[in-house]
Design a protein around this motif. Structure first.
Motif, short mmCIF file in Angstrom:
data_model
loop_
_atom_site.label_atom_id
_atom_site.label_comp_id
_atom_site.label_asym_id
_atom_site.label_seq_id
_atom_site.Cartn_x
_atom_site.Cartn_y
_atom_site.Cartn_z
N MET A 1 0.85 -1.19 0.00
CA MET A 1 0.00 0.00 0.00
C MET A 1 0.89 1.24 0.00
N GLU A 2 0.27 2.34 -0.38
CA GLU A 2 1.00 3.60 -0.53
C GLU A 2 0.78 4.48 0.71
N VAL A 3 1.82 5.22 1.13
CA VAL A 3 1.64 6.18 2.22
C VAL A 3 0.97 7.42 1.64
N LYS A 4 -0.17 7.83 2.26
CA LYS A 4 -0.89 9.02 1.75
C LYS A 4 -1.01 10.02 2.89
N ILE A 5 0.06 10.77 3.11
CA ILE A 5 -0.02 11.79 4.16
C ILE A 5 -0.01 13.17 3.53
N ASP A 6 -0.68 14.10 4.23
CA ASP A 6 -0.75 15.51 3.81
C ASP A 6 -1.31 15.65 2.39
N GLN A 7 -2.37 14.92 2.11
CA GLN A 7 -3.08 15.06 0.84
C GLN A 7 -4.54 14.68 1.06
N PRO A 8 -5.46 15.22 0.22
CA PRO A 8 -6.88 14.93 0.43
C PRO A 8 -7.21 13.45 0.23
N SER A 9 -8.32 13.06 0.82
CA SER A 9 -8.84 11.70 0.67
C SER A 9 -9.24 11.46 -0.79
N VAL A 10 -8.99 10.25 -1.26
CA VAL A 10 -9.33 9.91 -2.64
C VAL A 10 -10.60 9.04 -2.62
N VAL A 11 -11.53 9.36 -3.50
CA VAL A 11 -12.77 8.59 -3.56
C VAL A 11 -12.44 7.13 -3.84
N GLY A 12 -13.03 6.24 -3.07
CA GLY A 12 -12.81 4.81 -3.28
C GLY A 12 -11.78 4.22 -2.33
N GLU A 13 -11.11 5.08 -1.52
CA GLU A 13 -10.07 4.49 -0.65
C GLU A 13 -10.69 3.62 0.46
N TYR A 14 -11.95 3.90 0.82
CA TYR A 14 -12.68 2.97 1.70
C TYR A 14 -13.33 1.94 0.78
N ASP A 15 -12.53 0.95 0.36
CA ASP A 15 -13.08 -0.03 -0.58
C ASP A 15 -13.96 -1.04 0.17
N ASP A 16 -14.55 -1.98 -0.56
CA ASP A 16 -15.51 -2.90 0.07
C ASP A 16 -14.88 -3.67 1.23
N ALA A 17 -13.61 -4.09 1.05
CA ALA A 17 -12.96 -4.88 2.10
C ALA A 17 -12.75 -4.04 3.35
N LEU A 18 -12.30 -2.80 3.18
CA LEU A 18 -12.07 -1.94 4.36
C LEU A 18 -13.40 -1.62 5.05
N GLN A 19 -14.42 -1.33 4.26
CA GLN A 19 -15.74 -1.07 4.87
C GLN A 19 -16.23 -2.29 5.65
N ALA A 20 -16.01 -3.49 5.07
CA ALA A 20 -16.47 -4.72 5.74
C ALA A 20 -15.71 -4.93 7.05
N LEU A 21 -14.38 -4.77 7.00
CA LEU A 21 -13.58 -4.95 8.21
C LEU A 21 -14.02 -3.98 9.31
N LEU A 22 -14.12 -2.70 8.94
CA LEU A 22 -14.43 -1.69 9.96
C LEU A 22 -15.79 -1.93 10.59
N GLN A 23 -16.75 -2.38 9.77
CA GLN A 23 -18.08 -2.64 10.34
C GLN A 23 -18.11 -3.91 11.19
N LEU A 24 -17.26 -4.90 10.83
CA LEU A 24 -17.17 -6.09 11.69
C LEU A 24 -16.63 -5.68 13.06
N LEU A 25 -15.64 -4.78 13.06
CA LEU A 25 -15.02 -4.36 14.32
C LEU A 25 -15.90 -3.39 15.09
N TRP A 26 -16.51 -2.43 14.37
CA TRP A 26 -17.09 -1.27 15.03
C TRP A 26 -18.60 -1.19 14.98
N GLY A 27 -19.23 -2.13 14.24
CA GLY A 27 -20.68 -2.18 14.20
C GLY A 27 -21.24 -1.73 12.86
N ASP A 28 -22.45 -2.19 12.58
CA ASP A 28 -23.10 -1.93 11.29
C ASP A 28 -23.17 -0.42 11.01
#
Ligand SMILES: C[S@@+](CC[C@H](N)C(=O)[O-])C[C@H]1O[C@@H](n2cnc3c(N)ncnc32)[C@H](O)[C@@H]1O
Length: 266
Positions: A1-28
Motif C-alpha cells: 500500500m502507498e503512504v498518503k499523508i498531507d493530501q486529500p482523501s481519494v474517492v474509493g479508498e474505503y473499498d468494500d474490504a475496508l468497509q467490511a472490516l471496519l463494520q465487523l469491528l465497530w458495528g453496522d
C-alpha cells in the motif's frame, strides 16, 4: 500500500474490504470506533435537540441517523466526498423513515458549498484527519455556523509534531488511506485562528488503547475465520498486521483520538 499523508482523501479508498472490516469491528454502518456509546460520550454536555446539524464525513450515515433518532437533532445534512458511500447512507436513512430530516450532500475537498450562518451545529466523527488544511477547514466551519453555533467533533490527532516515527510511517502504509494529522496544540491554534472561542479538548487515547487491544485480540482469534471467509486469506492477514501496528502507535501515544468542541461568538 502507498503512504498518503498531507493530501486529500481519494474517492474509493474505503473499498468494500475496508468497509467490511471496519463494520465487523465497530458495528453496522460505523467506520469509526465506539459506536452509539462514543457518540453519547461526545455529545455529553452538548444538547443538540432541535438543532440543524451538518456532519462532515458522513460515510454510511449511521451517525446521522443517531443524531436525529437518539439525540433529537431537527435535521442533519451529511457531507462526504464519496458518492458510493452516500448512496448507502441514503438507503439506510430511507429504511429508517428519516428522509425528510436527514439528507446527504456529495462535496469536493475544499470549501463547503453551504451558505454563511446556515447551521446551529457542525458535527464530525473521525473525518477531519482526512482534510489537509485545518485552518482553512475551521475558518469555513466558522463561516457556515450561525452566531453562537457549535463545532462538536471527534478526530484522530497525533502526539508530537515534526517528522513521523518509522512506526507511524509503517502504520500509514498499512492503512493506505489519507492521513493529515494535527496535534491537540495545533488543532487548538487552528480553531483560535479561525475565530472560535470556548475551545475544549478531551484526549481519548487511553480509552481507545483498551478498545484497540480488544479489537486486535478478536481479529487474531475468534473473528479471524470469519475475516478469511468474507475477505480471503490475503486481506485477513493484511488487516491483522495493520491492527498490530495500530495498537503499537496508540500505545506509543502517536495516534490519539480526541474530542474537540468550540463555539462561534454570539
Ligand atoms: C473514518 S471515515 C468516518 C465516517 C463516519 N463519520 C463514521 O464515524 O462512521 C471518514 C470519512 O470522511 C470522508 N471524507 C474525507 N475527506 C472529506 C472531505 N474533504 N469532506 C467530507 N468528507 C470527507 C471519507 O470519505 C470517509 O467517509
Amino acid at each position: 500500500m502507498e503512504v498518503k499523508i498531507d493530501q486529500p482523501s481519494v474517492v474509493g479508498e474505503y473499498d468494500d474490504a475496508l468497509q467490511a472490516l471496519l463494520q465487523l469491528l465497530w458495528g453496522d454502518g460505523f467506520l469509526s470506533p465506539g459506536g452509539a456509546e462514543e457518540i453519547r460520550r461526545l455529545l455529553a454536555g452538548s444538547d443538540i435537540r432541535g438543532c440543524n446539524v451538518l456532519d462532515i464525513g458522513a460515510a454510511l450515515g449511521v451517525v446521522d441517523q443517531l443524531l436525529v433518532e437518539e439525540h433529537g437533532a431537527a435535521s442533519v445534512v451529511g457531507v462526504d466526498v464519496d458518492p458510493t458511500m452516500l448512496r448507502q447512507m441514503d438507503e439506510r436513512i430511507a429504511r429508517a423513515g428519516l428522509a425528510d430530516r436527514v439528507t446527504s450532500l456529495c462535496v469536493m475537498p475544499g470549501p463547503l458549498p453551504v451558505a454563511d450562518d446556515a447551521f446551529d451545529v457542525v458535527f464530525s466523527k473521525d473525518s477531519i484527519v482526512q482534510i489537509p488544511d485545518k485552518r482553512g477547514l475551521f475558518t469555513d466551519i466558522h463561516r457556515i455556523l450561525r452566531p453562537g453555533g457549535r463545532l462538536i467533533a471527534s478526530d484522530w490527532l497525533r502526539g508530537g509534531t515534526g517528522e513521523y516515527s518509522p512506526q507511524m510511517m509503517e502504520y500509514f502504509r498499512l492503512e493506505g488511506i489519507a492521513y493529515n494529522m494535527a496535534s491537540i496544540e495545533e488543532s487548538v491554534e487552528a480553531l483560535q485562528a479561525a475565530g472560535f472561542v470556548n475551545i475544549q479538548v478531551e484526549d481519548r487515547n487511553g480509552w481507545y488503547l483498551k478498545l484497540a487491544r480488544r479489537e486486535l485480540e478478536s481479529l487474531e482469534g475468534p473473528m479471524y475465520p470469519l475475516l478469511v471467509e468474507r475477505l480471503g486469506a490475503d486481506k485477513a492477514g493484511h488487516f491483522v498486521t495493520n491492527w498490530r501496528q495500530l495498537v503499537m502507535v496508540v500505545e506509543r501515544g502517536e495516534l490519539r483520538p480526541a474530542h474537540l468542541k468550540a463555539s462561534k461568538r454570539s
